[in-house]
Design an enzyme around this catalytic site. Structure first.
Site, PDB file in Angstrom:
ATOM      1  N   ARG A 106       0.887  -1.189   0.000  1.00 31.35           N
ATOM      2  CA  ARG A 106       0.000   0.000   0.000  1.00 31.35           C
ATOM      3  C   ARG A 106       0.909   1.219   0.000  1.00 31.35           C
ATOM      4  O   ARG A 106       1.662   1.442   0.959  1.00 31.35           O
ATOM      5  CB  ARG A 106      -0.893  -0.015   1.237  1.00 31.35           C
ATOM      6  CG  ARG A 106      -1.574   1.325   1.495  1.00 31.35           C
ATOM      7  CD  ARG A 106      -2.673   1.248   2.518  1.00 31.35           C
ATOM      8  NE  ARG A 106      -3.829   0.586   1.961  1.00 31.35           N
ATOM      9  CZ  ARG A 106      -5.043   0.623   2.510  1.00 31.35           C
ATOM     10  NH1 ARG A 106      -5.247   1.285   3.617  1.00 31.35           N
ATOM     11  NH2 ARG A 106      -6.049  -0.002   1.946  1.00 31.35           N
ATOM     12  N   HIS A 133      -7.368   0.920  -6.276  1.00 33.21           N
ATOM     13  CA  HIS A 133      -7.591   0.038  -5.124  1.00 33.21           C
ATOM     14  C   HIS A 133      -8.336  -1.221  -5.609  1.00 33.21           C
ATOM     15  O   HIS A 133      -9.489  -1.453  -5.258  1.00 33.21           O
ATOM     16  CB  HIS A 133      -8.414   0.802  -4.071  1.00 33.21           C
ATOM     17  CG  HIS A 133      -8.393   0.182  -2.714  1.00 33.21           C
ATOM     18  ND1 HIS A 133      -7.623  -0.917  -2.389  1.00 33.21           N
ATOM     19  CD2 HIS A 133      -9.067   0.512  -1.567  1.00 33.21           C
ATOM     20  CE1 HIS A 133      -7.819  -1.220  -1.120  1.00 33.21           C
ATOM     21  NE2 HIS A 133      -8.691  -0.383  -0.592  1.00 33.21           N
ATOM     22  N   GLN A 136     -10.140  -3.878  -3.219  1.00 33.19           N
ATOM     23  CA  GLN A 136     -11.420  -3.412  -2.690  1.00 33.19           C
ATOM     24  C   GLN A 136     -12.528  -3.589  -3.726  1.00 33.19           C
ATOM     25  O   GLN A 136     -13.631  -4.039  -3.402  1.00 33.19           O
ATOM     26  CB  GLN A 136     -11.305  -1.927  -2.304  1.00 33.19           C
ATOM     27  CG  GLN A 136     -12.594  -1.369  -1.742  1.00 33.19           C
ATOM     28  CD  GLN A 136     -12.939  -1.963  -0.381  1.00 33.19           C
ATOM     29  OE1 GLN A 136     -12.118  -1.958   0.517  1.00 33.19           O
ATOM     30  NE2 GLN A 136     -14.146  -2.473  -0.234  1.00 33.19           N
ATOM     31  N   ASP A 228     -17.272   7.380  -1.450  1.00 34.16           N
ATOM     32  CA  ASP A 228     -16.010   7.278  -0.703  1.00 34.16           C
ATOM     33  C   ASP A 228     -15.735   8.648  -0.085  1.00 34.16           C
ATOM     34  O   ASP A 228     -16.409   9.631  -0.413  1.00 34.16           O
ATOM     35  CB  ASP A 228     -14.887   6.835  -1.661  1.00 34.16           C
ATOM     36  CG  ASP A 228     -13.586   6.485  -0.939  1.00 34.16           C
ATOM     37  OD1 ASP A 228     -13.608   6.312   0.295  1.00 34.16           O
ATOM     38  OD2 ASP A 228     -12.538   6.407  -1.612  1.00 34.16           O
ATOM     39  N   CYS A 268     -16.211   1.563   0.799  1.00 39.97           N
ATOM     40  CA  CYS A 268     -15.023   0.764   1.114  1.00 39.97           C
ATOM     41  C   CYS A 268     -14.624   0.876   2.578  1.00 39.97           C
ATOM     42  O   CYS A 268     -13.958  -0.002   3.100  1.00 39.97           O
ATOM     43  CB  CYS A 268     -13.865   1.149   0.194  1.00 39.97           C
ATOM     44  SG  CYS A 268     -13.258   2.830   0.424  1.00 39.97           S
ATOM     45  N   ARG A 296     -13.505  -8.759   1.504  1.00 45.24           N
ATOM     46  CA  ARG A 296     -12.079  -8.502   1.266  1.00 45.24           C
ATOM     47  C   ARG A 296     -11.276  -9.775   1.541  1.00 45.24           C
ATOM     48  O   ARG A 296     -10.387 -10.156   0.783  1.00 45.24           O
ATOM     49  CB  ARG A 296     -11.554  -7.365   2.169  1.00 45.24           C
ATOM     50  CG  ARG A 296     -12.072  -5.980   1.855  1.00 45.24           C
ATOM     51  CD  ARG A 296     -11.531  -5.435   0.547  1.00 45.24           C
ATOM     52  NE  ARG A 296     -10.077  -5.367   0.497  1.00 45.24           N
ATOM     53  CZ  ARG A 296      -9.337  -4.363   0.982  1.00 45.24           C
ATOM     54  NH1 ARG A 296      -9.905  -3.312   1.528  1.00 45.24           N
ATOM     55  NH2 ARG A 296      -8.019  -4.381   0.871  1.00 45.24           N
TER      56      ARG A 296
END
Ligand code: CP
Ligand code: NVA
Length: 310
Positions: A106, A133, A136, A228, A268, A296
């Protein structure tokens, strides 16, 4: 066992075919149903997890997922390893490849992950960058697939910042057959290169893609509504300006009422209730955020298995 991938890495959904994504979904579904069947799938293997940014879900789901398959995960904060003091990425990638069987990272710059992938001899998984991402979005679309079955002809609307989540949703939609509409404030549109590439992918897949500044236009007849945060990790200095610019960009009951009546709400996480989403929506009956977070674990186990199984 299925889901044998031709890929070394998992960097971007754009790189995967619709069939490959579907195979990963089927594998994730099998793993979710009967995790014990995969208890030794990655026995004795180690995953290095490099984090330049904070995480709850990504860190815990990858670590738990490795453990559940008989392997081990190593948390490496970029602050503590030599990478954070300037050791070159190629040396880091080559050295880690001598110790571990996979690397999840990440990072801020997307190039850090693509460089790791270039120089590592082991698989590299994108655990979120400033650009994308994909893990996700695998969980998000898998959650929709569990709920609706075949996603062909269904529609997702994403409301908010044209950020890493928007980009991965755009790349993923044609792979799962979803039509997609992205609504952002004018100055916060998704990256033009991502949009151009996703448009080509949508055309090839025969799916619809719309980029707009109208929430109402995007949400109409959507089966999945997603949003988000207004300010992502690394944008802390812009937070005040973004709070002003995103005023009114909230998924509230009015917005949900424009979608289909069995629409689901995704986020997310982490979320800011009262900013990008109203508490009545994220904590309401249409929200499936905890299934999404759980998924996930299952999709990432499938990804790790497909890339790392020896
Ligand atoms: N959604 C997500 O990636 O969460 P974390 O930042 O907690 O890993
Ligand atoms: N867009 C958010 C996602 C967090 C999981 C961020 O990058 O901070």
């Amino acid at each position: 066992m299925r889901a044998e991938m031709r890929h070394k890495d998992f960097i971007e959904l754009h790189d995967y075919t619709a069939d490959e994504v579907h195979e990963l979904f089927e594998l994730a579904r099998d793993m979710k149903k009967d995790p014990k069947k995969f208890a030794n799938a990655l026995q004795g293997q180690t995953l290095a997890m490099i984090f330049e940014k904070s995480s709850t879900r990504t860190r815990v789901s990858f670590e738990a997922g490795m453990f559940q398959m008989g392997g081990h995960a190593l948390f490496l904060s970029a602050r503590d390893i030599q990478l954070g003091r300037g050791e070159p990425i190629n040396d880091t990638a080559r050295v880690l490849s001598r110790y571990v069987n996979g690397i999840m990272a990440r990072t801020f710059a997307h190039k850090t992950v693509t460089d790791l992938a270039q120089f590592a001899s082991v698989p590299v998984i994108n655990g979120l960058t400033d650009l994308s991402h994909p893990c996700q979005v695998m969980a998000d679309y898998f959650t929709a697939w569990e709920r609706f079955g075949d996603l062909k002809g269904r529609k997702i609307a994403y409301i908010g910042d044209g950020n890493n989540m928007a980009h991965s949703l755009l790349f993923g939609a044609p792979k799962v057959g979803l039509d997609i509409a992205i609504a952002t404030p004018a100055d916060y549109a998704p990256d033009a290169n991502v949009v151009a590439q996703a448009k080509e992918d949508a055309k090839a897949a025969g799916t619809q893609m719309l980029i707009t500044t109208s929430i109402d236009e995007a949400v109409r007849n959507a089966d999945i509504i997603e949003t988000d945060v207004w300010a992502s990790m690394g944008q802390e200095a812009e937070a005040d300006k973004r709070h002003r610019d995103f005023e009114g960009w909230i998924v509230d009951p009015r917005v949900m009422s424009l979608a289909t009546k069995d629409a689901i709400f995704l986020h997310c996480l982490p979320a800011h209730r009262g900013e990008e989403v109203a508490a009545e929506v994220i904590d309401g009956p249409q929200s499936v955020i905890y299934d999404e977070a759980e998924n996930r674990l299952h999709v990432q186990k499938a990804i790790m298995y497909a890339l790392m199984k020896q």
